[in-house]
Design an enzyme around this catalytic site. Sequence first.
Site, PDB file in Angstrom:
ATOM      1  N   GLU A 127       5.791  -9.144  15.796  1.00 26.13           N
ATOM      2  CA  GLU A 127       5.230  -9.564  17.083  1.00 26.13           C
ATOM      3  C   GLU A 127       5.511 -11.055  17.305  1.00 26.13           C
ATOM      4  O   GLU A 127       5.918 -11.489  18.366  1.00 26.13           O
ATOM      5  CB  GLU A 127       3.738  -9.272  17.075  1.00 26.13           C
ATOM      6  CG  GLU A 127       3.120  -9.223  18.431  1.00 26.13           C
ATOM      7  CD  GLU A 127       1.636  -8.899  18.340  1.00 26.13           C
ATOM      8  OE1 GLU A 127       1.177  -8.492  17.259  1.00 26.13           O
ATOM      9  OE2 GLU A 127       0.960  -9.109  19.356  1.00 26.13           O
ATOM     10  N   ARG A 137       0.820  -1.217   0.000  1.00 18.42           N
ATOM     11  CA  ARG A 137       0.000   0.000   0.000  1.00 18.42           C
ATOM     12  C   ARG A 137       0.851   1.263   0.000  1.00 18.42           C
ATOM     13  O   ARG A 137       0.350   2.352  -0.318  1.00 18.42           O
ATOM     14  CB  ARG A 137      -0.994  -0.037   1.168  1.00 18.42           C
ATOM     15  CG  ARG A 137      -2.061  -1.116   0.972  1.00 18.42           C
ATOM     16  CD  ARG A 137      -3.039  -1.153   2.109  1.00 18.42           C
ATOM     17  NE  ARG A 137      -2.439  -1.489   3.371  1.00 18.42           N
ATOM     18  CZ  ARG A 137      -2.217  -2.743   3.796  1.00 18.42           C
ATOM     19  NH1 ARG A 137      -2.570  -3.770   3.051  1.00 18.42           N
ATOM     20  NH2 ARG A 137      -1.654  -2.959   4.960  1.00 18.42           N
TER      21      ARG A 137
END
Length: 177
Positions: free
Chosen positions: A99, A62
């Site tokens: 993460e 994006r």
Amino acid sequence: MDLRSEIQKAIRNVPDFPKPGIQFKDITPIFESPELSKEIVGEFFRLFHDEEIHAIVGIESRGFLFGLPLAMELGIPFFLIRKKGKLPADTVSYKYDLEYGSTEMEIHKGSIKPGMKVLVHDDLLATGGTAAAAAELIKMEGGKVAGFSFLVELKQLKGRDRLSTYEQPIVSLQSYD
Ligand code: AMP
């Protein structure tokens, strides 16, 4: 309506995507409006046209959407940063922690010339790990970070703090607390 409110109105909040607990900020409805899309590019242009920037890197995928039109408006080159294995020619890569686990980003070797001042562009700033990886790739190629631009910033995740050791400014057109 001001641009900030228009962007906020256009962004679709998708709960639990791509995994439970994530509020995904879907920017795709913006592209249904060519007027709003042009206003966004125009706003980025106003914010950066006085800065000394020699090129923009856009982060997959994006980050390509406004990164390239902005580079075209500024009259400077645009380079793609993609996930490992997607760019066809010789690359340099940088591995960083997510993460859970890690990932690797790449840029075509030799596209950034030594000393080039390069702006990092992506759709959204969350923890800042992705943008920091782009900054590291710029440095590995002998370039200099000229700053960061994002459409959206999720302030709670403190991406600004993560990027504070790099050259400023850090610009976001819309932020969420
Ligand atoms: P980070 O490295 O944590 O700053 O994450 C930024 C990258 O992950 C960007 O390329 C974003 O497109 C994507 N991203 C992270 N969180 C979200 C979210 N809540 N909504 C949409 N995209 C996100």
